[in-house]
Enzyme design. Structure first.
Site, PDB file in Angstrom:
ATOM      1  N   GLU A 205      46.431  41.354  47.565  1.00  0.00           N
ATOM      2  CA  GLU A 205      45.197  42.040  47.247  1.00  0.00           C
ATOM      3  C   GLU A 205      44.823  43.230  48.143  1.00  0.00           C
ATOM      4  O   GLU A 205      44.179  43.981  47.976  1.00  0.00           O
ATOM      5  CB  GLU A 205      44.117  41.125  47.200  1.00  0.00           C
ATOM      6  CG  GLU A 205      44.165  40.147  46.042  1.00  0.00           C
ATOM      7  CD  GLU A 205      43.060  39.397  45.774  1.00  0.00           C
ATOM      8  OE1 GLU A 205      41.993  39.673  46.321  1.00  0.00           O
ATOM      9  OE2 GLU A 205      42.980  38.686  44.727  1.00  0.00           O
ATOM     10  N   GLU A 291      32.084  32.716  47.408  1.00  0.00           N
ATOM     11  CA  GLU A 291      32.659  32.361  46.181  1.00  0.00           C
ATOM     12  C   GLU A 291      33.433  31.073  46.301  1.00  0.00           C
ATOM     13  O   GLU A 291      34.084  31.033  47.238  1.00  0.00           O
ATOM     14  CB  GLU A 291      33.498  33.578  45.693  1.00  0.00           C
ATOM     15  CG  GLU A 291      34.519  33.293  44.464  1.00  0.00           C
ATOM     16  CD  GLU A 291      35.420  34.369  44.252  1.00  0.00           C
ATOM     17  OE1 GLU A 291      36.525  34.041  43.654  1.00  0.00           O
ATOM     18  OE2 GLU A 291      35.153  35.497  44.589  1.00  0.00           O
ATOM     19  N   LYS A 343      36.756  36.902  35.266  1.00  0.00           N
ATOM     20  CA  LYS A 343      38.085  37.111  34.961  1.00  0.00           C
ATOM     21  C   LYS A 343      38.469  37.126  33.583  1.00  0.00           C
ATOM     22  O   LYS A 343      38.567  36.140  33.167  1.00  0.00           O
ATOM     23  CB  LYS A 343      39.023  36.302  35.960  1.00  0.00           C
ATOM     24  CG  LYS A 343      38.696  36.464  37.380  1.00  0.00           C
ATOM     25  CD  LYS A 343      39.492  35.200  38.143  1.00  0.00           C
ATOM     26  CE  LYS A 343      39.499  35.701  39.601  1.00  0.00           C
ATOM     27  NZ  LYS A 343      40.092  34.502  40.572  1.00  0.00           N
ATOM     28  N   ARG A 372      42.883  39.980  39.372  1.00  0.00           N
ATOM     29  CA  ARG A 372      43.709  38.962  39.849  1.00  0.00           C
ATOM     30  C   ARG A 372      44.562  39.408  40.869  1.00  0.00           C
ATOM     31  O   ARG A 372      44.680  40.752  41.153  1.00  0.00           O
ATOM     32  CB  ARG A 372      44.320  38.373  38.638  1.00  0.00           C
ATOM     33  CG  ARG A 372      43.461  37.708  37.481  1.00  0.00           C
ATOM     34  CD  ARG A 372      42.350  36.784  37.832  1.00  0.00           C
ATOM     35  NE  ARG A 372      42.772  35.460  38.364  1.00  0.00           N
ATOM     36  CZ  ARG A 372      43.052  34.444  37.755  1.00  0.00           C
ATOM     37  NH1 ARG A 372      42.691  34.439  36.666  1.00  0.00           N
ATOM     38  NH2 ARG A 372      43.357  33.283  38.422  1.00  0.00           N
ATOM     39  N   SER A 373      44.995  38.266  41.526  1.00  0.00           N
ATOM     40  CA  SER A 373      45.995  38.793  42.646  1.00  0.00           C
ATOM     41  C   SER A 373      47.455  39.383  42.202  1.00  0.00           C
ATOM     42  O   SER A 373      48.022  40.246  42.935  1.00  0.00           O
ATOM     43  CB  SER A 373      46.364  37.617  43.451  1.00  0.00           C
ATOM     44  OG  SER A 373      46.860  36.429  42.700  1.00  0.00           O
TER      45      SER A 373
END
EC number: 4.2.1.11
Length: 434
Positions: A205, A291, A343, A372-373
């Protein structure tokens, strides 16, 4: 004029070099929408199914030709002639066509690609930007960015078990200023790592993935140093957010949960010890969001965590809720968490995504729109964040084009909105003490 005349699915590659689904939807007026679907590395077990080919002789089994074929056959046949302006009905048709609770037959990657492409085509047909088409005239809030400047866990081969260490430019007066602040801290962190003889390679990321830092507190100390070096004040200008991604190192033992920190000396913590540890961290550093602080099925632990620090910290459910209204409803009833990560590919359709955001807000939960990654150049989540006035977005560091595509789209939206654009900074945390 907005009837669907063609649906075309194809296999492309994401930011990790893995196949993913891209879809074009063409309308009778000539308008075209294109959407590409992201993919996660640390995925919750309750997410909708990402359909892969499992052919080990091709892309190590990660091909998506089955999902693409579903787009080009069953889904296409069902949607031809439908009005692209009827988003809810189109998504409903695809869900009924799939006939499974987790989109396991057609694939969430197939359904989502079509769902988003339909919305983009409809927006183009009406001559509207996507955020305005989805959200209407009151779509005007630019999100506070959660900028992942140091990667760990499943996103990088670094020395920490927690997955993401993020900064939030809460003191900025505009989104553009927030980007400047975040970029400056990111670059100062790189200089500090280099001066320490550590790696400045980046993870999935775009955050740094150093190998020499001393665990979680070492990472937080380095970021604190970078914030100060950039000329900003901790807690006032910049706050911190963590994504522990605890399900990745959580084990259920005799009906209880344990958290194994293999990269940090092999420490093992119970649920209660994790909560105590988080309390110590937030008392020492300006952390305002955590998170997935506990495992995705540790519901009792989540309730305890929320009671312990939920009045001071945003407790975000990602793997816990997986953008699913049924799991979110359970969390609301139990008092587990006070925020949901959004997501789109976790649930697999635009309509269900918007439903989850609406449910969260009605319950007094915040919503954080997320990448997302494994990403692409598709910047749809930027428009979704503004369309819903979500107030927060999580889309990586100021590095890697797949991350910057979202930030740059938000800069364009802010410019387009002009004087009506809002950036609320710290006030996005409307359900905690600031």
């Amino acid at each position: 004029m907005t009837g669907i005349v063609e649906v075309i699915g194809r296999e492309i590659l994401d930011s990790r070099g893995n196949p993913t689904v891209e879809v074009d939807v063409i309308l009778e007026c000539g308008a075209k929408g294109r959407a590409a679907v992201p993919s996660g590395a640390s995925t919750g077990s309750h997410e909708a199914v990402e359909l892969r080919d499992e052919d080990k002789g091709r892309y190590l089994g990660k091909g998506v030709l089955k999902a693409v074929n579903n787009v080009n056959t069953e889904i296409r046949e069902a949607l031809l002639g439908m009005d692209a302006l009827n988003q809810v009905e189109i998504d409903k048709v695809m869900l009924e066509l799939d006939r499974t609770p987790n989109k396991g037959r057609l694939g969430a990657n197939a359904i989502l690609g079509v769902s988003l492409a339909v919305a983009k085509a409809a927006a183009e047909a009406l001559g509207q930007p996507l955020y305005k088409y989805l959200g209407g005239v009151n779509s005007k809030e630019l999100p506070l960015p959660m900028m992942n400047i140091l990667n760990g866990g499943a996103h990088a081969d670094s020395a920490v078990d927690l997955q993401e260490f993020m900064i939030q430019p809460v003191g900025a007066k505009s989104f553009r200023e927030a980007m400047q602040m975040g970029a400056e801290v990111f670059h100062h962190l790189g200089k500090i790592l280099k001066a320490n003889g550590d790696s400045t390679n980046v993870g999935n990321e775009g955050g740094y993935a150093p190998s020499k830092i001393q665990g979680t507190e070492g990472a937080l100390a380095l970021i604190s140093e970078a914030v100060k070096a950039a000329g900003y004040e901790l807690g006032k200008d910049i706050t911190f957010a963590l994504d522990a991604a605890s399900s990745e190192f959580c084990k259920e033992v005799n009906g209880k949960y344990e958290y194994h920190f293999k990269r940090e000396g092999g420490v093992v913590r119970t649920t209660d010890e994790m909560i105590k540890w988080y309390e110590e961290l937030i008392n020492k550093y300006p952390i305002v969001s955590i998170e997935d602080g506990l495992g995705e099925d540790d519901w009792d632990g989540w309730v305890k965590l929320t009671k312990a620090i939920g009045d001071r910290v945003q407790i975000v459910g990602d793997d816990l809720f997986v953008t699913n209204t049924e799991r979110l409803k359970k969390g609301i009833e139990l008092g587990a968490g006070n925020s949901i990560l959004i997501k789109l590919n976790q649930i697999g359709s635009l309509t269900e995504t918007l439903d989850a955001i609406e449910m969260a807000k009605r319950a007094g939960y915040t919503a954080v729109v997320s990448h997302r990654s494994g990403e692409t150049e598709d910047a749809t989540i930027a428009d979704v964040a503004v369309a819903t006035n979500a107030g927060q977005i999580k889309t990586g560091s100021t590095s890697r084009t797949d991350r910057m595509a979202k930030y740059n789209q938000l800069l364009r939206i802010e410019e387009e909105l002009g004087s009506v654009a809002q950036y609320n900074g710290r006030d996005v945390f409307y359900n905690i003490k600031k």
